[in-house]
Write an enzyme that holds these catalytic residues in place. Structure first.
Site, mmCIF file in Angstrom:
data_model
loop_
_atom_site.group_PDB
_atom_site.id
_atom_site.type_symbol
_atom_site.label_atom_id
_atom_site.label_comp_id
_atom_site.label_asym_id
_atom_site.label_seq_id
_atom_site.Cartn_x
_atom_site.Cartn_y
_atom_site.Cartn_z
ATOM 1 N N ASN A 172 57.385 13.679 -4.511
ATOM 2 C CA ASN A 172 56.865 14.644 -3.548
ATOM 3 C C ASN A 172 56.314 15.853 -4.289
ATOM 4 O O ASN A 172 57.010 16.465 -5.103
ATOM 5 C CB ASN A 172 57.984 15.090 -2.599
ATOM 6 C CG ASN A 172 57.439 16.009 -1.520
ATOM 7 O OD1 ASN A 172 56.620 15.598 -0.704
ATOM 8 N ND2 ASN A 172 57.864 17.256 -1.556
ATOM 9 N N ARG A 216 0.769 13.865 7.309
ATOM 10 C CA ARG A 216 1.462 14.232 8.541
ATOM 11 C C ARG A 216 2.972 14.408 8.355
ATOM 12 O O ARG A 216 3.662 14.883 9.245
ATOM 13 C CB ARG A 216 1.176 13.178 9.634
ATOM 14 C CG ARG A 216 -0.257 13.221 10.132
ATOM 15 C CD ARG A 216 -0.639 11.948 10.890
ATOM 16 N NE ARG A 216 -0.959 10.842 9.977
ATOM 17 C CZ ARG A 216 -1.341 9.626 10.393
ATOM 18 N NH1 ARG A 216 -1.442 9.359 11.683
ATOM 19 N NH2 ARG A 216 -1.615 8.673 9.509
ATOM 20 N N GLU A 240 -9.627 1.577 14.936
ATOM 21 C CA GLU A 240 -8.609 2.611 14.710
ATOM 22 C C GLU A 240 -8.574 3.582 15.882
ATOM 23 O O GLU A 240 -9.593 3.822 16.542
ATOM 24 C CB GLU A 240 -8.919 3.368 13.405
ATOM 25 C CG GLU A 240 -8.704 2.547 12.159
ATOM 26 C CD GLU A 240 -7.300 1.964 12.074
ATOM 27 O OE1 GLU A 240 -6.333 2.734 12.033
ATOM 28 O OE2 GLU A 240 -7.175 0.725 12.065
ATOM 29 N N ALA A 297 53.991 22.122 -1.746
ATOM 30 C CA ALA A 297 52.787 22.847 -1.330
ATOM 31 C C ALA A 297 52.257 23.733 -2.449
ATOM 32 O O ALA A 297 53.028 24.351 -3.172
ATOM 33 C CB ALA A 297 53.113 23.701 -0.106
ATOM 34 N N TYR A 342 45.818 20.905 -5.983
ATOM 35 C CA TYR A 342 44.785 20.244 -6.797
ATOM 36 C C TYR A 342 45.481 19.310 -7.776
ATOM 37 O O TYR A 342 46.276 19.752 -8.616
ATOM 38 C CB TYR A 342 43.933 21.263 -7.562
ATOM 39 C CG TYR A 342 43.027 20.555 -8.555
ATOM 40 C CD1 TYR A 342 42.038 19.686 -8.096
ATOM 41 C CD2 TYR A 342 43.187 20.713 -9.931
ATOM 42 C CE1 TYR A 342 41.230 18.990 -8.988
ATOM 43 C CE2 TYR A 342 42.374 20.022 -10.832
ATOM 44 C CZ TYR A 342 41.407 19.166 -10.352
ATOM 45 O OH TYR A 342 40.605 18.481 -11.224
ATOM 46 N N LEU A 373 0.847 -1.196 0.000
ATOM 47 C CA LEU A 373 0.000 0.000 0.000
ATOM 48 C C LEU A 373 0.883 1.247 0.000
ATOM 49 O O LEU A 373 1.562 1.532 0.978
ATOM 50 C CB LEU A 373 -0.898 0.007 1.239
ATOM 51 C CG LEU A 373 -1.781 -1.225 1.455
ATOM 52 C CD1 LEU A 373 -2.648 -1.059 2.697
ATOM 53 C CD2 LEU A 373 -2.654 -1.474 0.230
ATOM 54 N N ALA A 411 60.365 26.099 -7.639
ATOM 55 C CA ALA A 411 59.181 26.645 -6.974
ATOM 56 C C ALA A 411 58.610 27.782 -7.808
ATOM 57 O O ALA A 411 59.335 28.555 -8.412
ATOM 58 C CB ALA A 411 59.553 27.145 -5.584
ATOM 59 N N ASP A 449 4.527 2.058 4.634
ATOM 60 C CA ASP A 449 5.190 2.948 5.591
ATOM 61 C C ASP A 449 5.655 2.199 6.843
ATOM 62 O O ASP A 449 5.837 2.799 7.897
ATOM 63 C CB ASP A 449 4.285 4.134 5.954
ATOM 64 C CG ASP A 449 3.005 3.702 6.638
ATOM 65 O OD1 ASP A 449 2.739 2.489 6.711
ATOM 66 O OD2 ASP A 449 2.260 4.590 7.107
HETATM 67 C C1 UD1 Z 1 -2.860 1.723 9.421
HETATM 68 C C2 UD1 Z 1 -3.916 0.743 9.964
HETATM 69 C C3 UD1 Z 1 -3.729 0.640 11.482
HETATM 70 C C4 UD1 Z 1 -2.316 0.167 11.794
HETATM 71 C C5 UD1 Z 1 -1.270 1.047 11.129
HETATM 72 C C6 UD1 Z 1 0.066 0.375 11.244
HETATM 73 C C7 UD1 Z 1 -5.877 1.006 8.541
HETATM 74 C C8 UD1 Z 1 -7.255 1.539 8.440
HETATM 75 N N1 UD1 Z 1 -5.230 1.253 9.666
HETATM 76 O O1 UD1 Z 1 -3.119 2.976 9.994
HETATM 77 O O2 UD1 Z 1 -4.674 -0.262 12.033
HETATM 78 O O3 UD1 Z 1 -2.132 0.141 13.198
HETATM 79 O O4 UD1 Z 1 -1.555 1.228 9.733
HETATM 80 O O5 UD1 Z 1 1.120 1.152 10.768
HETATM 81 O O6 UD1 Z 1 -5.433 0.348 7.630
HETATM 82 N N2 UD1 Z 1 -2.701 3.946 1.724
HETATM 83 C C9 UD1 Z 1 -3.099 3.680 0.434
HETATM 84 N N3 UD1 Z 1 -4.311 4.121 0.009
HETATM 85 C C10 UD1 Z 1 -5.155 4.833 0.815
HETATM 86 C C11 UD1 Z 1 -4.739 5.106 2.136
HETATM 87 C C12 UD1 Z 1 -3.515 4.636 2.563
HETATM 88 O O7 UD1 Z 1 -2.378 3.039 -0.326
HETATM 89 O O8 UD1 Z 1 -6.243 5.194 0.344
HETATM 90 C C13 UD1 Z 1 -1.392 3.475 2.169
HETATM 91 C C14 UD1 Z 1 -0.500 4.587 2.695
HETATM 92 O O9 UD1 Z 1 0.294 5.130 1.643
HETATM 93 C C15 UD1 Z 1 0.361 3.865 3.736
HETATM 94 C C16 UD1 Z 1 -0.524 2.717 4.213
HETATM 95 O O10 UD1 Z 1 -1.565 2.587 3.250
HETATM 96 O O11 UD1 Z 1 1.537 3.341 3.177
HETATM 97 C C17 UD1 Z 1 -1.129 2.971 5.592
HETATM 98 O O12 UD1 Z 1 -1.904 4.146 5.576
HETATM 99 P P1 UD1 Z 1 -1.946 5.157 6.782
HETATM 100 O O13 UD1 Z 1 -2.891 6.225 6.457
HETATM 101 O O14 UD1 Z 1 -0.588 5.535 7.204
HETATM 102 O O15 UD1 Z 1 -2.614 4.214 7.925
HETATM 103 P P2 UD1 Z 1 -2.472 4.366 9.487
HETATM 104 O O16 UD1 Z 1 -3.324 5.453 9.962
HETATM 105 O O17 UD1 Z 1 -1.062 4.393 9.878
HETATM 106 CA CA CA Z 2 0.776 4.597 8.832
#
Ligand code: UD1
Ligand code: CA
Length: 452
Positions: A372, A14, A154, A375, A361, A7, A418, A103
């Site tokens: 050698n 953030r 969540e 300088a 250089y 994902l 020199a 992530d």
């Molecule tokens: C998510 C989990 C949470 C978990 C945490 C662990 C969900 C709803 N929650 O929360 O339970 O504890 O990860 O790190 O899954 N992404 C997409 N498409 C989207 C949204 C997000 O690909 O539409 C990807 C983001 O780029 C990211 C990953 O999914 O790499 C997680 O998304 P993020 O929004 O960071 O989820 P968390 O709030 O951390």
């Molecule tokens: Ca996350």
């Protein structure tokens, strides 16, 4: 059949960044690249990378190969929506689907293997990695019923009681893909964030299992720069601890960084504020630092390099470099040589026991054995259009402030006066000198009238 979905479509609000979150780096590699490398070790049949926000940038960041397929999620309506998008595009939903948050970069292949084993041996619908965190803030909380997961809530949807649950969802799941695809379209977005959560699948599937592991840092998720820096520190600590157990001393560990590819020999001392990057190899008994940066280079036995920068070069044995030297790419410094203060070397070969001690250089040059360089010597290698070579034979003594206007070829045991500007080749054992003779004019200074 094993498929992986990563994902990586979210923006990473953030992070407060114009760079997509998964392209931020830990020790030189993007979060996404790290997740791919980790799951690649399981030898999956296919890897789906789900991109959305700045999709092209994310796709271009990783080397393409036959296994990697991109799925575009547009708009991004949540982690569950990402997998809905995948299931809609890929019709044969067979075997296992390992879903990894892009992530959570430090996840180890061994841990993923444990998850797959648990999943297989229990014939589960979904198995996911959990851990107990002292401070679970921000993570989804996992609620068990007997051996099964009942639901995941969540952070933002937790009531006060639910918030006290320390068991969190790490964002790493293994699904029975067939069973997942039957319920995936039933996910709703009736939650605080109005997102479609992948975590809601556990309540819709029958056999949901938790693999609870000790939290040793590999499950750290990255949502902001504080967590990014925490991950970097965790990862760097692992690297440095490995080297320390192999016989490397760090004088001030926290101020140093070491790439994961670097190899460092025994009894090497790494002084404060030293950074070893890329595929660098340092052999036994060297002292590196303080304040030194070395990238993609080899450093032989018994070298000392302080307050200096070295890129893409070969440093042989028993060599002293620094303070304040800059060794640029494609240089080879042979054993027992010395490169001193404020010396820049580029694309040059220095034979054994040569010395360039101060303020020089040396570019596109070959310097013979035991020569050698005085300088302030400069090789003028560029005529505004092309670069040319300077060759100086062995046992030569180059006078201070010599300028070599390349191309130039000096024999062996040549001396230069020199301050000379050398524009012509010279033979073995010769003196090359080119400067105006000194003239002394007597009584040049007018006498001041004597004051009373
Ligand atoms: C998510 C989990 C949470 C978990 C945490 C662990 C969900 C709803 N929650 O929360 O339970 O504890 O990860 O790190 O899954 N992404 C997409 N498409 C989207 C949204 C997000 O690909 O539409 C990807 C983001 O780029 C990211 C990953 O999914 O790499 C997680 O998304 P993020 O929004 O960071 O989820 P968390 O709030 O951390
Ligand atoms: Ca996350």
């Amino acid at each position: 059949m094993l498929s992986v979905a990563i994902l990586a479509a979210g923006k990473g609000t953030r992070m407060e960044s114009s760079i997509p979150k998964v392209l931020h780096k830990i020790s030189g590699k993007s979060l996404l690249q790290r997740v791919i490398n980790s799951c690649d070790k399981l030898n999956p049949d296919q890897i789906f990378v789900i991109t959305g926000h700045k999709s092209k940038e994310v796709q271009d960041s990783i080397p393409h190969n036959k296994k990697i397929h991109f799925v575009i999620q547009e708009p991004q309506l949540g982690t569950g929506h990402a997998i809905q998008t995948l299931c809609n595009q890929v019709k044969t939903n067979e075997g296992k689907l390992l879903v990894l948050n892009g992530d959570v970069p430090l996840i180890k292949p061994e841990t993923l293997k444990r998850l797959l084993n648990l999943h297989d041996s229990n014939n589960a619908d979904v198995s996911l990695i959990t851990t107990k965190k002292k401070n679970p803030y921000g993570y989804g909380r996992v609620f068990l019923k007997g051996n099964f997961i009942e639901r995941i809530v969540e952070e933002k949807d937790c009531n006060n009681q639910e918030q006290l649950n320390l068991l969190i969802n790490a964002g790493i799941y293994c699904f029975n893909w067939g069973n997942l695809s039957k319920i995936i379209s039933n996910l709703q977005n009736n939650n605080k964030q109005k997102e479609i959560y992948l975590t809601d699948t556990v309540a819709l599937l029958e056999n949901s299992l938790s693999l609870e592991i000790e939290d040793n840092g590999e499950l750290q998720g990255i949502n902001n720069r504080i967590q990014l820096s925490k991950c970097e520190e965790l990862f760097q600590n692992l690297i440095k601890e490995k080297h320390m157990l192999n016989g490397v001393t760090f004088i001030n560990k926290t101020s140093c960084s070491i790439s994961e590819e670097a190899e460092i020999g025994k009894d090497v001392i790494i002084e404060a504020n030293t950074h070893i990057r890329g595929c660098t190899k340092i052999f036994n008994n060297c002292i590196i630092g303080p304040n030194t940066f070395i990238e993609n280079s080899n450093v032989g036995f018994h070298c000392e390099i302080s307050n200096s920068t070295v890129y893409d070069s070969q440093i042989m044995d028993h060599i002293k470099i620094g303070p304040y030297s800059h060794i640029r790419p494609k240089s080879k410094i042979s054993s027992y040589s010395k490169i001193g203060n404020f010396v820049e070397i580029k694309n040059s070969q220095l034979e054994e026991e040569s010395k360039v001690n101060h303020l020089s250089y040396i570019g596109d040059s070959i310097i013979g054995r035991s020569t050698n360089i005085g300088a302030g010597t400069i090789t003028a290698n560029f005529d505004g259009q092309k670069k040319y070579q300077t060759k100086i034979g062995r046992n030569s003594s180059i006078g201070a402030n010599t300028v070599f206007v390349a191309p130039i070829n000096l024999g062996e045991s040549v001396t230069t006066g020199a301050g000379s500007v050398i524009t012509k080749d010279s033979k073995d054992n010769s003196l090359a000198i080119s400067r105006t003779k000194q003239v002394n004019i007597d009584n040049w200074k007018k006498k001041k009238p004597l004051s009373n």
